[in-house]
Scaffold this active site. Structure first.
Site, PDB file in Angstrom:
ATOM      1  N   ASP A  13     -19.564 -19.469 -30.594  1.00  0.00           N
ATOM      2  CA  ASP A  13     -19.321 -20.812 -31.123  1.00  0.00           C
ATOM      3  C   ASP A  13     -17.907 -20.899 -31.676  1.00  0.00           C
ATOM      4  OD1 ASP A  13     -21.871 -21.395 -30.414  1.00  0.00           O
ATOM      5  OD2 ASP A  13     -22.692 -21.470 -32.448  1.00  0.00           O
ATOM      6  N   LYS A  40     -28.408 -20.899 -28.326  1.00  0.00           N
ATOM      7  CA  LYS A  40     -29.737 -21.195 -28.876  1.00  0.00           C
ATOM      8  C   LYS A  40     -30.657 -19.979 -28.850  1.00  0.00           C
ATOM      9  CE  LYS A  40     -29.294 -26.025 -27.599  1.00  0.00           C
ATOM     10  NZ  LYS A  40     -28.729 -26.415 -28.888  1.00  0.00           N
ATOM     11  N   GLY A 215     -35.513 -34.485 -37.446  1.00  0.00           N
ATOM     12  CA  GLY A 215     -34.381 -34.536 -38.377  1.00  0.00           C
ATOM     13  C   GLY A 215     -34.841 -34.788 -39.807  1.00  0.00           C
ATOM     14  N   GLY A 218     -38.521 -34.914 -40.908  1.00  0.00           N
ATOM     15  CA  GLY A 218     -39.356 -33.705 -40.902  1.00  0.00           C
ATOM     16  C   GLY A 218     -39.864 -33.368 -39.516  1.00  0.00           C
ATOM     17  N   ASP A 240     -24.050 -27.955 -42.739  1.00  0.00           N
ATOM     18  CA  ASP A 240     -23.834 -27.861 -41.283  1.00  0.00           C
ATOM     19  C   ASP A 240     -25.221 -27.795 -40.623  1.00  0.00           C
ATOM     20  OD1 ASP A 240     -23.196 -27.172 -38.690  1.00  0.00           O
ATOM     21  OD2 ASP A 240     -21.914 -25.469 -39.212  1.00  0.00           O
ATOM     22  N   THR A 242     -25.810 -27.462 -37.487  1.00  0.00           N
ATOM     23  CA  THR A 242     -25.823 -26.680 -36.235  1.00  0.00           C
ATOM     24  C   THR A 242     -26.771 -25.488 -36.381  1.00  0.00           C
ATOM     25  OG1 THR A 242     -23.456 -27.159 -36.191  1.00  0.00           O
ATOM     26  CG2 THR A 242     -24.312 -25.762 -34.439  1.00  0.00           C
ATOM     27  N   GLY A 245     -32.328 -26.502 -35.395  1.00  0.00           N
ATOM     28  CA  GLY A 245     -33.446 -26.460 -34.440  1.00  0.00           C
ATOM     29  C   GLY A 245     -33.794 -25.027 -34.070  1.00  0.00           C
ATOM     30  N   ASP A 246     -32.779 -24.189 -33.969  1.00  0.00           N
ATOM     31  CA  ASP A 246     -33.024 -22.778 -33.627  1.00  0.00           C
ATOM     32  C   ASP A 246     -33.770 -22.075 -34.768  1.00  0.00           C
ATOM     33  OD1 ASP A 246     -31.580 -23.277 -31.324  1.00  0.00           O
ATOM     34  OD2 ASP A 246     -29.689 -22.696 -32.251  1.00  0.00           O
ATOM     35  N   GLY A 281     -21.946 -22.461 -39.894  1.00  0.00           N
ATOM     36  CA  GLY A 281     -22.179 -21.498 -38.815  1.00  0.00           C
ATOM     37  C   GLY A 281     -23.572 -21.634 -38.232  1.00  0.00           C
TER      38      GLY A 281
HETATM   39  O1  RIB Z   1     -28.335 -24.896 -31.332  1.00  0.00           O
HETATM   40  C1  RIB Z   1     -27.019 -24.562 -31.680  1.00  0.00           C
HETATM   41  C2  RIB Z   1     -26.370 -23.820 -30.569  1.00  0.00           C
HETATM   42  O2  RIB Z   1     -26.236 -24.668 -29.455  1.00  0.00           O
HETATM   43  C3  RIB Z   1     -24.972 -23.333 -30.848  1.00  0.00           C
HETATM   44  O3  RIB Z   1     -24.959 -22.045 -31.400  1.00  0.00           O
HETATM   45  C4  RIB Z   1     -24.279 -23.430 -29.503  1.00  0.00           C
HETATM   46  O4  RIB Z   1     -23.874 -22.202 -28.988  1.00  0.00           O
HETATM   47  C5  RIB Z   1     -25.272 -24.121 -28.588  1.00  0.00           C
HETATM   48  O5  RIB Z   1     -25.948 -23.210 -27.820  1.00  0.00           O
END
Ligand code: RIB
Length: 299
Positions: A13, A40, A215, A218, A240, A242, A245-246, A281
């Site tokens: 990333d 992900k 989001g 919930g 952040d 980002t 979801g993971d 991050g």
């Molecule tokens: O879900 C976030 C991820 O989506 C980031 O880490 C990026 O690499 C994309 O895969």
């Protein structure tokens, strides 16, 4: 120890933080730039390991310094990489990311080596899949690879979670291989063409469960037998989003692998995601198990 196998992507990333995201044709000034591990699949593997699971990651990276970054974080987190292939033909995946002051993001993925993950790679990892409690996969690898992983898991009676991200159209027969399907709103719409939040219209197969991440609203779930529920968010100061979801998918996978019932598993997943958004991050923002347990205990 719960055993989770993740089949998916690794990207490096390349994240720029800025007050607001640029419009088309516009240049805005960034405040900070960070290079770190993402993708992900790998984010989910790292989060699951920090939550205490025994994790195997199945994926492909290039023979380059970005691929080394993947190997470093997996080694640091104790993730089994027996079935990570280093591919001399293609570069490791990268993801330029913009994050604004509200924590919202825009992401471009250049998937590189992730797209070379093959059904033969999945076959080579059959023993790891067979010995897992839960298999978790997403759509940053070719559909046939993700699909084959789901098929092998099914064959070995391993629970399957398909996180259909990023959004893509999927064949019904592939959707049917997921015991748990975990879209966000836009992915739900792409998969089933239903209006926002309309879980009732989603056709589920016997035994299947849909868990929608919504989001700030919930998470909602609906089971094929018609039962369902809602988990509100844990309010946090967002830095952040980002990787949220993971984090959620990893939390769900670990809780299900540990044998928790669905409402508890969704609460655990939501708490994992809530902690993730408080830090910048992606892989590096995933919380440790003790933090998630403490957040849940303080509800
Ligand atoms: O879900 C976030 C991820 O989506 C980031 O880490 C990026 O690499 C994309 O895969």
């Amino acid at each position: 120890m719960a055993r989770v196998v993740v089949v998916g992507s690794f990207n490096v990333d390349l994240t720029a933080y800025m007050s607001r995201l640029p419009l088309p044709g516009e240049t805005v000034q960034g405040r900070e730039f960070v290079t770190g591990p993402g993708g992900k699949g790998s984010n989910q593997a790292v989060a699951a390991a920090r939550l205490g699971a025994d994790v195997s990651f199945i994926g492909r990276v290039g023979v380059d310094s970005f691929g080394e970054m993947g190997l470093q974080i997996w080694s640091k987190e104790g993730i089994n990489t027996t079935h990570v292939v280093r591919d001399p033909q293609v570069a490791t995946g990268v993801a330029p990311i913009w994050v604004d002051d509200g924590g919202e993001n825009s992401i471009v993925v250049v998937l590189g080596a992730n797209l070379a993950l093959s059904t033969a790679d999945i076959d080579a990892a059959e023993s790891a899949i067979a010995s897992a409690d839960v298999l978790l996969t997403q759509l940053e690898v070719r559909q046939e690879a993700a699909r084959h992983a789901l098929e092998l898991a099914r064959r070995h009676h391993v629970k399957t979670i398909l996180n259909p991200a990023p959004a893509d159209v999927l064949d019904k027969s592939m959707i049917a291989l997921a015991d748990y399907l975990t879209p966000n709103q836009s992915e739900l719409q792409t998969l089933f063409g239903v209006q926002e939040g309309d879980l009732e219209s989603v056709p589920l197969n016997d035994g299947q469960t849909l868990v929608l991440t919504a989001g700030g609203d919930g998470a909602y779930w609906r089971c094929a037998d018609g039962s369902g529920g809602h988990q509100p968010i844990f309010p946090m100061d967002v830095v952040d989003t980002t990787g949220a979801g993971d984090a959620f998918n990893a939390g769900l996978a670990v809780a299900l692998a540990e044998g928790h019932a669905l409402p508890q598993a969704v609460a655990f997943a939501s708490a994992t995601a809530a902690l993730c958004v408080t830090r910048p991050g992606t892989a590096n923002s995933m919380p440790q198990r003790a933090e998630v347990d403490a957040l849940l205990a303080g509800r």
